[in-house]
Design a protein around this motif. Structure first.
Motif, short mmCIF file in Angstrom:
data_model
loop_
_atom_site.label_atom_id
_atom_site.label_comp_id
_atom_site.label_asym_id
_atom_site.label_seq_id
_atom_site.Cartn_x
_atom_site.Cartn_y
_atom_site.Cartn_z
N ARG A 26 0.93 -1.19 0.04
CA ARG A 26 0.00 0.10 0.09
C ARG A 26 0.74 1.27 -0.08
N ARG A 27 2.04 1.24 -0.56
CA ARG A 27 2.89 2.42 -0.85
C ARG A 27 3.19 2.60 -2.21
N GLY A 28 2.48 2.15 -3.37
CA GLY A 28 2.79 2.23 -4.67
C GLY A 28 3.62 1.43 -5.24
N HIS A 29 4.44 0.46 -4.64
CA HIS A 29 5.47 -0.02 -5.09
C HIS A 29 4.77 -0.96 -6.29
N ALA A 30 3.81 -1.84 -6.14
CA ALA A 30 3.19 -2.64 -7.22
C ALA A 30 2.75 -1.94 -8.36
N GLY A 31 2.32 -0.69 -7.98
CA GLY A 31 1.83 0.01 -9.39
C GLY A 31 3.26 0.53 -10.19
N ARG A 32 4.24 1.06 -9.47
CA ARG A 32 5.27 1.35 -10.15
C ARG A 32 6.09 0.13 -10.77
N PRO B 93 -4.66 -15.84 -8.45
CA PRO B 93 -5.61 -16.58 -7.73
C PRO B 93 -6.87 -16.05 -7.84
N GLU B 94 -7.97 -16.75 -8.15
CA GLU B 94 -9.30 -15.93 -8.20
C GLU B 94 -9.75 -15.69 -7.07
N ARG B 95 -9.52 -16.38 -5.77
CA ARG B 95 -9.79 -16.01 -4.39
C ARG B 95 -9.03 -14.64 -3.75
N SER B 96 -7.79 -14.37 -4.76
CA SER B 96 -7.22 -13.18 -4.01
C SER B 96 -7.70 -11.94 -4.56
N GLN B 97 -8.81 -11.40 -3.77
CA GLN B 97 -9.49 -10.22 -4.27
C GLN B 97 -8.55 -9.11 -4.43
N SER B 98 -7.30 -9.08 -3.42
CA SER B 98 -6.50 -7.97 -3.44
C SER B 98 -5.75 -7.96 -4.92
N LEU B 99 -5.28 -9.11 -5.34
CA LEU B 99 -4.58 -9.09 -6.59
C LEU B 99 -5.41 -8.95 -7.99
N VAL B 100 -6.76 -9.12 -7.91
CA VAL B 100 -7.79 -9.46 -8.62
C VAL B 100 -8.02 -7.82 -8.88
N GLY B 101 -8.32 -6.98 -7.67
CA GLY B 101 -8.69 -5.62 -7.46
C GLY B 101 -7.67 -4.85 -8.12
N PHE B 102 -6.37 -5.09 -7.85
CA PHE B 102 -5.09 -4.43 -8.27
C PHE B 102 -5.20 -4.30 -9.45
N PHE B 103 -5.17 -5.51 -10.32
CA PHE B 103 -4.89 -5.23 -11.70
C PHE B 103 -6.05 -4.70 -12.30
N LYS B 104 -7.31 -4.95 -11.82
CA LYS B 104 -8.50 -4.13 -12.32
C LYS B 104 -8.34 -2.49 -12.22
N ARG B 105 -7.83 -2.17 -11.16
CA ARG B 105 -7.58 -0.76 -11.25
C ARG B 105 -6.63 -0.32 -12.09
N ALA B 106 -5.86 -1.14 -12.54
CA ALA B 106 -4.64 -0.86 -13.61
C ALA B 106 -5.54 -0.97 -14.98
N GLY B 107 -6.72 -1.22 -14.96
CA GLY B 107 -7.34 -1.41 -16.41
C GLY B 107 -7.57 -2.71 -16.82
N ALA C 296 0.06 0.68 -21.55
CA ALA C 296 0.11 2.30 -20.93
C ALA C 296 -0.73 2.29 -19.95
N LEU C 297 0.04 2.46 -18.99
CA LEU C 297 -0.82 2.58 -17.59
C LEU C 297 -0.42 4.18 -16.94
N ASP C 298 -1.54 4.85 -16.36
CA ASP C 298 -1.49 5.90 -15.71
C ASP C 298 -1.53 5.76 -14.35
N LEU C 299 -0.53 6.06 -13.63
CA LEU C 299 -0.38 6.11 -12.20
C LEU C 299 -1.13 7.15 -11.47
N VAL C 300 -1.87 6.76 -10.71
CA VAL C 300 -2.48 8.06 -9.87
C VAL C 300 -1.88 8.09 -8.47
#
Length: 185
Positions: A112-118, A140-154, A181-185
């Motif tokens: 939660r410090r932006g490392h994964a996005g960078r 993993p389908e049950r990893s809502q945090s990972l699925v959510g992370f990639f969804k937020r990246a588009g 092409a990703l936009d980091l916010v």
């Protein structure tokens, strides 16, 4: 927050990459994988595989740092045709320009410090510079945090799933696909 950066991994990073990989799997995947599978993870075996990738490719390894600490890494490169194929195993028309994000890990204590996005943005930019047109990853389908992370990246699920044998326990993964092409916010 201390200075954060992403850079290419080098041979001197391999031992720390392996430590981060095993530690992150053992803590971050404890609800997804059996305890005996997690306990059997071997830092030396992980280091040998990571050394091969860092030194020979074809994937590229990027590391995230905060101050003097290596806090995560991403392995990405050209996707094998079998990874990007349709649910019926038929190759997709753009198979030669699909990038695979094979690993994206940040130690939970640095989360939660932006490392994964960078890391993802850097890996995607490198893939685009190499002529890739889109990315895929398996999570993993049950990893809502990972699925959510990639969804937020588009990135979105493309309808393809697979089930792996995780020490006698099924682990269902979904494939996500998205832009490079990703936009980091």
């Amino acid at each position: 927050m201390a200075e954060a950066a992403v850079r290419a991994a080098g041979p001197d990073d391999v031992a720390e990459l392996a430590r981060v990989q095993v530690s992150t799997w053992q803590t971050g995947f404890a609800t997804l994988l059996p305890p005996d599978v997690l306990a059997a993870l071997d830092v030396e075996a992980a280091a040998a595989e990571l050394a091969r990738v860092v030194e020979q490719g074809p994937a590229t390894v990027h590391v995230a740092t905060e101050a003097r600490w290596l806090v995560g890494f991403c392995v990405a490169g050209p996707s094998p045709e079998s990874e990007s194929a349709g649910a019926n195993d038929v190759p997709v028309p753009d198979a030669e320009t699909v990038a695979l994000v094979g690993t994206l890990l940040v130690e939970p204590r640095w989360g939660r410090r932006g490392h994964a996005g960078r890391l993802l943005a850097t890996a995607c930019a490198a893939a685009a510079a190499a002529g890739m047109t889109r990315g895929i990853c398996w999570v993993p389908e049950r990893s809502q945090s990972l699925v959510g992370f990639f969804k937020r990246a588009g990135w979105v699920p493309d309808g393809v799933v697979r089930t792996l044998d995780a020490g006698g326990m099924p682990l269902r993964e979904v494939r996500l696909t998205g832009p490079l092409a990703l936009d980091l916010v």
